[in-house]
Write an enzyme that holds these catalytic residues in place. Structure first.
Site, short mmCIF file in Angstrom:
data_model
loop_
_atom_site.label_atom_id
_atom_site.label_comp_id
_atom_site.label_asym_id
_atom_site.label_seq_id
_atom_site.Cartn_x
_atom_site.Cartn_y
_atom_site.Cartn_z
N SER A 112 -154.51 66.40 19.37
CA SER A 112 -153.50 65.39 19.05
C SER A 112 -153.94 63.97 19.38
CB SER A 112 -152.20 65.76 19.75
OG SER A 112 -151.17 64.90 19.35
N HIS A 113 -153.23 63.34 20.31
CA HIS A 113 -153.45 61.94 20.62
C HIS A 113 -154.47 61.75 21.74
CE1 HIS A 113 -150.42 63.97 22.88
NE2 HIS A 113 -150.67 63.17 23.89
N ASP A 276 -151.23 59.17 15.02
CA ASP A 276 -152.14 59.61 16.07
C ASP A 276 -153.31 60.45 15.54
OD1 ASP A 276 -150.70 61.91 15.45
OD2 ASP A 276 -150.93 62.71 17.48
N ASP A 278 -154.01 63.61 15.07
CA ASP A 278 -153.82 64.66 14.07
C ASP A 278 -152.69 64.34 13.08
OD1 ASP A 278 -151.95 64.93 16.12
OD2 ASP A 278 -151.67 67.05 15.72
N ASP A 280 -149.41 63.63 13.43
CA ASP A 280 -148.00 64.03 13.52
C ASP A 280 -147.13 63.00 14.25
OD1 ASP A 280 -149.06 64.56 15.99
OD2 ASP A 280 -148.42 66.66 16.08
N ARG A 281 -147.75 62.06 14.95
CA ARG A 281 -146.94 61.05 15.63
C ARG A 281 -146.84 59.77 14.80
NH1 ARG A 281 -147.92 61.12 22.11
NH2 ARG A 281 -147.63 63.36 22.34
N LYS A 375 -143.92 67.78 13.45
CA LYS A 375 -143.53 66.39 13.30
C LYS A 375 -144.51 65.75 12.33
CE LYS A 375 -145.68 65.24 17.73
NZ LYS A 375 -145.53 66.24 18.78
#
Ligand code: G1P
Ligand code: ZN
Length: 542
Positions: A112-113, A276, A278, A280-281, A375
């Site tokens: 992710s982030h 982010d 990947d 999703d944010r 998300k």
């Protein structure tokens, strides 16, 4: 040829808030990634001959693990793997592919982030056939398998070309390399008023979309610049890099500060957004107005009917427990249910599948809907653009009017990163022990109304998830929440969430940290953060 390789369990393959996340050198240990992927398959039933989706955010070690995953999937009897070209699939795009092509599930490679690179983070996550992160029951089963694994099966096929669109074979399994962007772009086009957005850009509306050198680069380019006609240069840092350019691909006021400063400057764009690692944010910034993720969820819920996909209204809203209650007020007004779930997108899956909610959100820059089961960063950005185009107003006006109608939920999260695990555990232990004695006590002029350790009773499958964060609720609606992160890879991260509701519009322009000063002091008094962690201030404030 399929080989069976003898192996020994690793004791640390417990998936956290969002899959298994570790430093790259941990994943690089002999058999480590193979063990975990085999454990995923060992925990599943009935996938023989079925389709698996594989993709990742392009971070360091992505390609290596994709090669392994393809060969292990072939050896375990999957019929087909759909893999994003170059190993790329944003998390929401992967969720969409699983759903659209009715795959059995998917493996998403991402942390992710978190930063990427040879000494940074990597992650493996399994998503089920609804396109959403594996529920706790399944992640527990994967962990159990990982502790007992004795062997894994892997094809000895050579390197598979994942850069050329088209199909090839490993053993009896078909490998289809797919365009990572096309299906996702089509989905977005089906949800939002692209015609209105084209007009918006034609009228001179200026935006900047910062992909932070991560996965949404190609998605932003195709959707914003190619399909919507935003001028070239709208997309920034759009080339996915294995180390994200050495940055932290986390769209918040700390790591996307340059974008924020640009939008706030007189000559900067009207609207800024970032996503982010990947994809999703999301972070949303208007001129003179940063939109907190909690407010963003509430605002999208209140304005949902302006987007074609939600024109008929929304079924309900869900937010994670630490997310502010701004969305609850909107739900109440429009007469739909609002659900409070533990942190982590996996808890929204059942509610979405059961049709109980349409929109979901987390304070951690996550917003999404029933269009996928993750998300979705770019979706949130397009939703905002749709609202701006339909209302013909600035972000600042939209937000200010929203507060005037619903009141403002001042909100902030303080993170204490890389605290020694024993110290963080001791803080939580002491806090838990204190809970029964807190109600009725006064701290910094505030009276504790209720204090508990949040437990979630899933209204769809009846499962119970305990110890999801300590809540201290004060009279008047203010609250402080304490929990430990489940995504970190070194030490512990203590997250302290503060919220205070202000109905009076005359008091809506106070600086957030100032508005929350009493609560911040109360959190310290109650939990003894300084004493326990040795830190006198948080490492990140969002
Ligand atoms: C964090 C966020 C949480 C989010 C998760 C995955 O988890 O707080 O809302 O779902 O990342 O993006 P945490 O580190 O707090 O466990
Ligand atoms: Zn992410």
């Amino acid at each position: 040829m399929i080989r069976t390789v003898a192996t020994k369990p690793f004791s640390d393959q417990k998936p956290g808030t969002s899959g298994l996340r570790k430093k790259v050198p941990v994943f690089e240990q002999a058999h480590y990634s193979e063990n975990f992927i085999q454990s995923i398959f060992d925990a599943l039933d009935g996938y023989r001959g079925k389709t698996l989706v594989i993709g990742g955010d392009g971070r360091y070690y992505n390609r290596e693990v994709i090669q392994k995953a393809l060969r292990i999937a072939a050896a375990n009897g999957f019929g087909k793997v759909m893999v994003g070209q170059g190993g790329i699939l944003s998390t929401p795009a992967a969720s969409n592919i699983i759903r659209k092509y009715k795959a059995f599930g998917g493996i998403i490679l991402s942390a992710s982030h978190n930063p990427g690179g040879p000494h940074e983070d990597f992650g493996i996550k399994y998503n089920a056939e609804n396109g959403g992160p594996a529920p706790e029951k399944l992640t527990d089963a994967i962990f159990a398998k990982s502790k007992a694994i004795k062997e894994y099966r892997i094809s000895d096929a050579g390197e598979i070309d994942i850069d050329t669109l088209g199909t090839s074979r490993i053993e009896d399994m078909t490998v289809e390399v797919i365009d990572p962007v096309k299906d996702y772009a089509e989905l977005m086009e089906s949800l939002f008023d692209f015609e209105a957005l084209r007009k918006l850009f034609k009228s001179g509306f200026r935006m900047a979309f910062d992909s932070m050198h991560a996965v949404t680069g190609p998605y932003g380019k195709e959707i914003l610049e190619n399909r919507l006609g935003a001028p070239e240069g709208t997309c920034r840092n759009f080339k996915p890099l294995p180390d994200f350019g050495g940055h932290h691909p986390d769209p918040n006021l700390v790591h996307a500060k340059a974008l924020y400063d640009d939008v706030m400057s007189a000559s900067g764009p009207d609207f800024g957004a970032a996503s982010d690692g990947d994809g999703d944010r999301n972070m949303i910034v208007g001129k003179g107005m940063f939109v907190t993720p909690s407010d963003s969820l509430a605002l999208l819920a209140a304005n949902a009917k302006l987007a074609p996909a939600y024109a008929k209204g929304i079924a309900g809203v869900a937010r994670s427990m630490p997310t502010s209650a701004a969305a609850d007020r909107v739900a109440e007004k429009i007469g739909v249910d609002c659900y409070e779930t533990p942190t982590g997108w996996k808890f929204f899956g059942n509610l979405l599948d059961a049709g109980k909610v349409t929109l979901c959100g987390e304070e951690s820059f996550g917003t999404g809907s029933n269009h996928v089961r993750e998300k979705d960063g770019l979706w949130a950005v397009l939703f905002w653009l749709n609202v701006i185009a339909a209302r013909g107003e600035s972000v600042k006006d939209i937000v200010t009017k929203h507060w005037a109608t619903y009141g403002r939920n001042y909100y902030s999260r303080h993170d204490y990163e890389e605290v020694e695990s024993e110290k963080a555990d001791a803080l939580m232990r002491d806090l838990r022990a204190k809970l029964p004695s807190l109600p009725g006590t006064r701290v910094r002029g505030l009276t504790v109304a209720k204090a508990d350790d949040f437990a979630y009773h899933d209204p769809v499958d009846g499962s119970v998830s305990e110890h999801q964060g300590i809540r201290v609720m004060f009279e008047g609606g203010a609250r402080v929440v304490f929990r430990l992160s489940g995504t970190g890879t070194s030490g512990a991260t203590l997250r302290v969430y503060m919220e205070h509701y202000e109905p009076d519009a005359a008091k809506h322009c106070i600086d957030t940290q100032e508005a929350l000063a009493d609560l911040i002091a109360a959190a310290e008094d109650i939990a003894g953060i300084r004493k326990h962690t040795g830190r006198d201030k948080p490492s990140v404030i969002t």
